[in-house]
Design an enzyme around this catalytic site. Structure first.
Site, PDB file in Angstrom:
ATOM      1  N   ARG A 132       4.846   1.750   9.461  1.00  0.00           N
ATOM      2  CA  ARG A 132       4.533   2.350  10.933  1.00  0.00           C
ATOM      3  C   ARG A 132       5.453   1.408  11.866  1.00  0.00           C
ATOM      4  NH1 ARG A 132       5.421   4.062  14.625  1.00  0.00           N
ATOM      5  NH2 ARG A 132       4.177   4.993  16.267  1.00  0.00           N
ATOM      6  N   TYR A 171      -7.046   0.003  -8.706  1.00  0.00           N
ATOM      7  CA  TYR A 171      -5.504  -0.155  -8.964  1.00  0.00           C
ATOM      8  C   TYR A 171      -5.047   1.254  -8.669  1.00  0.00           C
ATOM      9  CZ  TYR A 171      -0.714  -0.491 -10.365  1.00  0.00           C
ATOM     10  OH  TYR A 171       0.581  -0.392 -10.418  1.00  0.00           O
ATOM     11  N   LYS A 224      -2.800   3.230  -5.794  1.00  0.00           N
ATOM     12  CA  LYS A 224      -1.523   3.948  -5.926  1.00  0.00           C
ATOM     13  C   LYS A 224      -1.332   5.222  -5.714  1.00  0.00           C
ATOM     14  CE  LYS A 224       1.003   0.127  -6.941  1.00  0.00           C
ATOM     15  NZ  LYS A 224       2.046  -0.154  -5.862  1.00  0.00           N
TER      16      LYS A 224
END
Length: 256
Positions: free
Chosen positions: A120, A150, A154
């Protein structure tokens, strides 16, 4: 997208270092970012031997406000970043009910919060034809018992990056998601996965992953899976019943 400067987080080792070298080999100046100063300086010297400018930034990105601090540091040094590479990440391993909450927070900070905030912050600076390369994972396409946090982190990166790529499809900004499978890096040792079966059947080198990532980014690909075996795994995961996918992932992530 000829030349330009690539900022690479988590650049002191593994895929990050390989990506930094890959960009340098194609004539890009590089801003490698990581917390290990000696490794960064060594990498920078290696990159500059290829005839490019390397500007290492030693910074611990595992804290609130790290993204803003990095963005301000880049601006203060008058660095024009053309390619943002969100690579840094960590993994936790083992049953979630036994996990360390601080480690889970670190995982979310580095794997999710940081790349979202950096993307951003830098996005407006890339509007004239820059690019974003986010390192997700094949793990993000399925649930991962024994590595629940994890895989979930992802999954966020994968979904976020593909959505952003579609939003920016008609603009000069390129967005690519890199989804490697197991790679020969420090990752498994740092995650405490020495006895895991992950990578026992198929693994890749950081250099091969970086080469595929660069080619995919420059070729305008949205998703890059740099391994035939991992593309097969992804396809099977999409076709198989979810209950089977979960059980297979549990087996793969378990001990040898």
């Amino acid at each position: 997208m000829d030349g330009g400067t690539a900022l690479v987080t988590g650049a002191s080792a593994g895929i990050g270092a390989a990506l930094a070298r890959e960009f340098a080999s194609h004539g890009h100046d590089v801003v490698p970012v990581a917390r290990r100063t000696e490794r960064l300086e060594s990498l920078a010297a290696d990159l500059e031997s290829q005839g490019v400018t390397a500007t290492p930034i030693a910074m611990d990105l595992d804290r609130d406000g790290a993204a803003a601090d990095l963005y301000e540091t880049v601006a203060a040094r008058d660095l024009d970043v053309d390619i943002l590479v969100n690579n840094v990440g960590v993994g936790t391993y083992g049953p979630f009910r036994e996990s360390d909450l601080d480690a889970e927070r670190t995982q979310l900070q580095l794997n999710v919060v940081l790349p979202v905030e950096l993307t951003r912050l830098f996005l407006d600076d890339l509007s004239d034809g820059g690019a974003v390369l986010n390192v997700g994972s094949v793990a993000g396409f399925q649930p991962g018992p024994q590595m629940a946090g994890y895989y979930a982190s992802k999954a966020y990166v994968n979904s976020f990056t593909e959505a952003l790529a579609e939003e920016l499809r008609e603009t000069p900004v390129a967005v690519t998601l890199l989804c490697p499978g197991p790679v020969d890096t420090e990752f498994q040792a740092r995650a405490g996965m020495a006895d895991s079966s992950v990578g026992a059947l198929s693994s890749n080198t950081p250099e091969a992953v970086a080469e595929a990532a660069y080619e995919g980014l420059m070729g305008g690909e949205t998703v890059v899976v740099p391994s035939t075996s991992m593309r097969v795994v992804d396809l099977l995961g999409r076709l198989a019943p979810r209950s089977v996918v979960r059980r297979v992932a549990h087996w793969v992530n378990g001990d040898r």
